[in-house]
Design a protein around this motif. Structure first.
Motif, PDB file in Angstrom:
ATOM      1  N   PRO A 183       0.752  -1.230   0.222  1.00  0.00           N
ATOM      2  CA  PRO A 183      -0.067   0.001  -0.042  1.00  0.00           C
ATOM      3  C   PRO A 183       0.881   1.195   0.140  1.00  0.00           C
ATOM      4  O   PRO A 183       0.472   2.213  -0.533  1.00  0.00           O
ATOM      5  CB  PRO A 183      -0.681  -0.250   1.391  1.00  0.00           C
ATOM      6  CG  PRO A 183      -0.759  -1.456   1.538  1.00  0.00           C
ATOM      7  CD  PRO A 183       0.481  -2.176   1.106  1.00  0.00           C
ATOM      8  N   THR A 213       0.903   4.274  -2.716  1.00  0.00           N
ATOM      9  CA  THR A 213       1.130   5.702  -2.255  1.00  0.00           C
ATOM     10  C   THR A 213       2.087   6.569  -2.788  1.00  0.00           C
ATOM     11  O   THR A 213       1.981   7.793  -3.298  1.00  0.00           O
ATOM     12  CB  THR A 213       0.948   5.799  -0.592  1.00  0.00           C
ATOM     13  OG1 THR A 213      -0.089   4.924  -0.260  1.00  0.00           O
ATOM     14  CG2 THR A 213       0.728   7.341  -0.225  1.00  0.00           C
ATOM     15  N   PHE A 223      -4.265   5.675  -4.844  1.00  0.00           N
ATOM     16  CA  PHE A 223      -4.566   5.946  -3.399  1.00  0.00           C
ATOM     17  C   PHE A 223      -5.704   5.214  -3.106  1.00  0.00           C
ATOM     18  O   PHE A 223      -5.729   4.631  -1.960  1.00  0.00           O
ATOM     19  CB  PHE A 223      -4.966   7.408  -3.342  1.00  0.00           C
ATOM     20  CG  PHE A 223      -3.821   8.374  -3.094  1.00  0.00           C
ATOM     21  CD1 PHE A 223      -2.753   8.047  -2.358  1.00  0.00           C
ATOM     22  CD2 PHE A 223      -3.568   9.601  -3.781  1.00  0.00           C
ATOM     23  CE1 PHE A 223      -1.827   8.908  -1.959  1.00  0.00           C
ATOM     24  CE2 PHE A 223      -2.895  10.641  -3.382  1.00  0.00           C
ATOM     25  CZ  PHE A 223      -1.840  10.181  -2.898  1.00  0.00           C
ATOM     26  N   SER A 275      -5.536   2.313  -0.121  1.00  0.00           N
ATOM     27  CA  SER A 275      -6.533   2.360   0.911  1.00  0.00           C
ATOM     28  C   SER A 275      -7.408   1.138   1.084  1.00  0.00           C
ATOM     29  O   SER A 275      -7.469   0.518   2.141  1.00  0.00           O
ATOM     30  CB  SER A 275      -7.517   3.446   1.075  1.00  0.00           C
ATOM     31  OG  SER A 275      -8.540   3.365  -0.449  1.00  0.00           O
ATOM     32  N   ILE A 306      -5.044  -1.398   2.585  1.00  0.00           N
ATOM     33  CA  ILE A 306      -4.982  -1.249   4.136  1.00  0.00           C
ATOM     34  C   ILE A 306      -6.008  -1.909   4.746  1.00  0.00           C
ATOM     35  O   ILE A 306      -6.208  -2.592   5.809  1.00  0.00           O
ATOM     36  CB  ILE A 306      -4.669   0.059   4.554  1.00  0.00           C
ATOM     37  CG1 ILE A 306      -3.300   0.501   3.732  1.00  0.00           C
ATOM     38  CG2 ILE A 306      -4.889   0.264   6.007  1.00  0.00           C
ATOM     39  CD1 ILE A 306      -2.966   1.974   4.142  1.00  0.00           C
ATOM     40  N   THR A 365     -15.545  -4.384   2.767  1.00  0.00           N
ATOM     41  CA  THR A 365     -14.475  -3.531   2.352  1.00  0.00           C
ATOM     42  C   THR A 365     -15.098  -2.885   1.323  1.00  0.00           C
ATOM     43  O   THR A 365     -14.969  -1.458   0.845  1.00  0.00           O
ATOM     44  CB  THR A 365     -13.320  -3.898   2.164  1.00  0.00           C
ATOM     45  OG1 THR A 365     -12.773  -4.503   3.467  1.00  0.00           O
ATOM     46  CG2 THR A 365     -12.277  -2.974   1.516  1.00  0.00           C
ATOM     47  N   ILE A 419     -12.166   6.359  -0.864  1.00  0.00           N
ATOM     48  CA  ILE A 419     -10.900   6.232   0.169  1.00  0.00           C
ATOM     49  C   ILE A 419     -11.489   6.465   1.337  1.00  0.00           C
ATOM     50  O   ILE A 419     -11.075   5.874   2.403  1.00  0.00           O
ATOM     51  CB  ILE A 419      -9.747   6.823  -0.373  1.00  0.00           C
ATOM     52  CG1 ILE A 419      -9.361   6.776  -1.693  1.00  0.00           C
ATOM     53  CG2 ILE A 419      -8.712   7.009   0.590  1.00  0.00           C
ATOM     54  CD1 ILE A 419      -8.252   7.781  -2.144  1.00  0.00           C
ATOM     55  N   CYS A 420     -12.152   7.561   1.737  1.00  0.00           N
ATOM     56  CA  CYS A 420     -12.663   7.800   3.235  1.00  0.00           C
ATOM     57  C   CYS A 420     -13.507   6.795   3.796  1.00  0.00           C
ATOM     58  O   CYS A 420     -13.390   6.361   4.812  1.00  0.00           O
ATOM     59  CB  CYS A 420     -13.588   9.097   2.961  1.00  0.00           C
ATOM     60  SG  CYS A 420     -13.871   9.882   4.627  1.00  0.00           S
ATOM     61  N   LEU A 476     -11.633   3.950   4.513  1.00  0.00           N
ATOM     62  CA  LEU A 476     -10.409   4.045   6.017  1.00  0.00           C
ATOM     63  C   LEU A 476     -11.284   3.880   7.172  1.00  0.00           C
ATOM     64  O   LEU A 476     -11.087   3.804   8.281  1.00  0.00           O
ATOM     65  CB  LEU A 476      -9.708   5.091   5.570  1.00  0.00           C
ATOM     66  CG  LEU A 476      -8.535   5.256   4.919  1.00  0.00           C
ATOM     67  CD1 LEU A 476      -7.827   6.511   4.578  1.00  0.00           C
ATOM     68  CD2 LEU A 476      -7.562   4.305   5.063  1.00  0.00           C
ATOM     69  N   LEU A 501      -3.358   6.685  11.249  1.00  0.00           N
ATOM     70  CA  LEU A 501      -4.614   6.701  10.621  1.00  0.00           C
ATOM     71  C   LEU A 501      -5.147   8.368  10.648  1.00  0.00           C
ATOM     72  O   LEU A 501      -5.725   8.752   9.544  1.00  0.00           O
ATOM     73  CB  LEU A 501      -5.559   5.687  11.251  1.00  0.00           C
ATOM     74  CG  LEU A 501      -6.918   5.482  10.749  1.00  0.00           C
ATOM     75  CD1 LEU A 501      -7.031   5.245   9.471  1.00  0.00           C
ATOM     76  CD2 LEU A 501      -8.088   4.899  11.606  1.00  0.00           C
ATOM     77  N   LEU A 524      -3.673   9.991   7.797  1.00  0.00           N
ATOM     78  CA  LEU A 524      -4.264   9.768   6.582  1.00  0.00           C
ATOM     79  C   LEU A 524      -5.600  10.490   6.551  1.00  0.00           C
ATOM     80  O   LEU A 524      -5.961  10.983   5.322  1.00  0.00           O
ATOM     81  CB  LEU A 524      -4.588   8.366   6.452  1.00  0.00           C
ATOM     82  CG  LEU A 524      -3.199   7.240   6.317  1.00  0.00           C
ATOM     83  CD1 LEU A 524      -3.737   5.647   6.560  1.00  0.00           C
ATOM     84  CD2 LEU A 524      -2.579   7.681   5.063  1.00  0.00           C
ATOM     85  N   LEU A 573      -6.524  13.302   3.364  1.00  0.00           N
ATOM     86  CA  LEU A 573      -7.983  13.436   2.829  1.00  0.00           C
ATOM     87  C   LEU A 573      -8.809  14.738   3.188  1.00  0.00           C
ATOM     88  O   LEU A 573      -9.259  15.126   1.973  1.00  0.00           O
ATOM     89  CB  LEU A 573      -8.872  11.987   3.179  1.00  0.00           C
ATOM     90  CG  LEU A 573      -8.694  10.672   2.542  1.00  0.00           C
ATOM     91  CD1 LEU A 573      -9.378   9.721   3.423  1.00  0.00           C
ATOM     92  CD2 LEU A 573      -8.727  10.685   1.136  1.00  0.00           C
TER      93      LEU A 573
END
Length: 501
Positions: A64, A68, A111, A115, A118, A130, A176-177, A180, A194, A197, A201
């Motif tokens: 990951p 990035t 990105f 994510s 992760i 997910t 992505i948000c 995460l 975190l 990150l 964002l």
């Protein structure tokens, strides 16, 4: 004595604040070339920070963070294409799309992929969840776009291409948000990586909003570029902070939600985009072509993956149910039903003149009940598991070992004559005579074994062979002076072979 990495845990946030403050001062007071240099430098520093963090923090999964780093390279390329002409020639010049737009979109896709990787570290058995989180993030971006971003861009007269680009940024960032946020369920509130990150964002989303929502004649200054630059620095701090190791090596794994609830939430997220588009159109806005085009392009691949996961899970569930129906839960051996199915097939084949004789060994443990009574069922279960393991290790590769209940085991041996059955029984009795260690205690059981060898080329029921082997086993229990293996030839003329153990 301070724990390892304590200085780094404090130094990385402090260093980030110092560098971010310096960048802010440079942007607010510096000339355009200085701002360009700071923008490019932020990407370089972030990439170096992640590279150093990957090496120093010994991350269990580097992929990951490598993605990035590639994303930062792509975004730095796009930023250089946007800002360098203005810094060198003055004014605003629109760069070629292949040099500015394409690298930026590729960077955001990297990105998103990073994510998701992760998240999968935290939810290895919940990939569907997910995907749901990412889809919900994309769905949540729809009303933000429709009621906040799009009206401003239409008022400014932005082109369809500009709208497509801004919408793609928004959808990916929200995706992505969403992914995460799922990580936050298992990483706890104290994971600084975190938070960095999420900070990256938030700054990127804020910069995107400033670029696309302010009127065209407003004085934006260098605010968007500053927000993007500090967001890059936040990414670098995320990779450099020691808590990145904890993020990539979670101790607690997320559990699956109820399948019906999970699927219902997924369906609700899929309905969000068309519903929001319809509301906007009913309110008098023109048809939102970008939203109805880009959102499905991002969600359809996730939907396909989701459907594939559902099919895979259904197949695994069927296999699990089939295994449970045919195997003993405690020992993992086949059960009586599965054993008799195997025996019926072998007996029919033997009746047709194929293969050698068939042997069935009935094994019963002596002195097992006192162990249960004295030490409890956990001790008894340990003995049964050890018995299953030892019998499996003593028989041949083609033999079938089953537990048919309590402390009773059956071993079906195709292509086994009397001598082979006797040798197998001897090995089993010898293996089970060894004591079993359990929580500092030494547990001992003895074994009674009865054997039937079927030689006739005609059909016989598995129950008939079992009854004969059972009778021989109880005869062995009665004569406790020897460990005996009984073989029955032709199912009618028993012969007794005795082995002193």
């Amino acid at each position: 004595m301070k724990p390892p990495g304590q200085w780094a845990r404090l130094g990385v946030p402090v260093g980030f604040l110092v560098v971010a403050t310096g960048f802010t001062a440079g942007y607010l007071t510096g000339s355009e070339p200085v701002r360009l240099l700071l923008m490019l430098l932020s990407g370089v520093l972030a990439t170096l920070g992640i590279a150093m963090g990957v090496r120093v923090n010994r991350l269990p999964d580097r992929r990951p963070w490598l993605l990035t780093m590639l994303a930062l390279v792509m975004l730095s390329t796009a930023n250089a294409a946007w800002y360098m002409p203005a810094a060198i020639h003055g004014g605003q010049e629109t760069p070629a799309p292949w040099l500015a737009v394409v690298p930026q979109l590729v960077g955001y896709v990297f990105f998103l992929a990073a994510s998701l990787m992760i998240v999968l570290r935290h939810t290895p058995r919940d990939a569907s969840g997910t995907i749901d989180a990412a889809v919900w993030g994309i769905a949540a971006a729809a009303p933000v776009w429709e009621f906040l971003f799009r009206p401003q861009m239409l008022a400014k007269g932005d082109t369809t291409a500009a709208q497509l680009f801004a919408l793609t940024q928004l959808l990916v960032l929200f995706g992505i948000c969403g992914a995460l946020l799922r990580v936050a369920r298992t990483s706890g509130r104290g994971n600084i990586t975190l938070w960095f990150l999420f900070g990256a964002l938030g700054l990127t989303l804020l910069g995107t909003a400033v670029v696309n929502m302010l009127p065209a004649d407003s004085d934006q200054g260098s605010v968007p570029a500053l927000l993007f630059a500090v967001g890059y620095l936040s990414l670098g701090a995320a990779g450099l902070h020691p808590s990145a190791h904890d993020l990539m090596n979670p101790r607690v794994r997320a559990t699956d939600r109820a399948p019906k609830l999970q699927l219902g939430m997924f369906g609700a997220a899929m309905l969000m985009v068309p519903v929001v588009g319809a509301i906007g159109q009913l309110a008098g806005s023109p048809v939102d072509g970008p939203l109805l085009t880009i959102a499905p392009m991002l969600t359809i691949p996730l939907v396909l993956i989701r459907i594939g996961r559902l099919n895979l899970q259904r197949s695994r569930d069927r296999e699990a149910l089939a295994h449970q129906a045919s195997h003993d839960e405690l020992t993992g051996l086949v059960n009586r039903r599965r054993l008799f199915t195997v025996m019926e097939t072998a007996i029919a084949r033997h009746a047709d003149g194929l293969g050698g004789d068939l042997a069935l060994l009935y094994c019963d443990l002596n002195d097992f009940k006192p162990i249960n009574d004295r030490y409890g069922h956990e001790a008894g279960d340990a003995v049964l598991r050890a018995t299953a393991h030892r019998i499996t290790g003593a028989v041949r590769s083609g033999d079938v070992v089953a537990r048919i209940g309590g402390d009773e085991f059956l071993i079906f041996c195709p292509d086994a004559d009397s001598d082979t059955a006797y040798a197998l029984g001897t090995r089993i009795v010898r293996a089970l005579s060894e004591p079993v260690s359990w929580r500092g205690e030494t547990l001992r059981v003895s074994t009674a074994l009865g054997t039937t060898v079927w030689t006739q080329r005609r059909t016989v029921g598995p129950d008939d062979l079992l009854a004969i082997a059972d009778a021989q086993m109880y005869e062995n229990k009665r004569t406790q002076s020897h460990r005996s293996v009984y073989c029955l030839d032709e199912a009618s003329s028993p012969t007794l072979r005795t082995s002193r153990m």
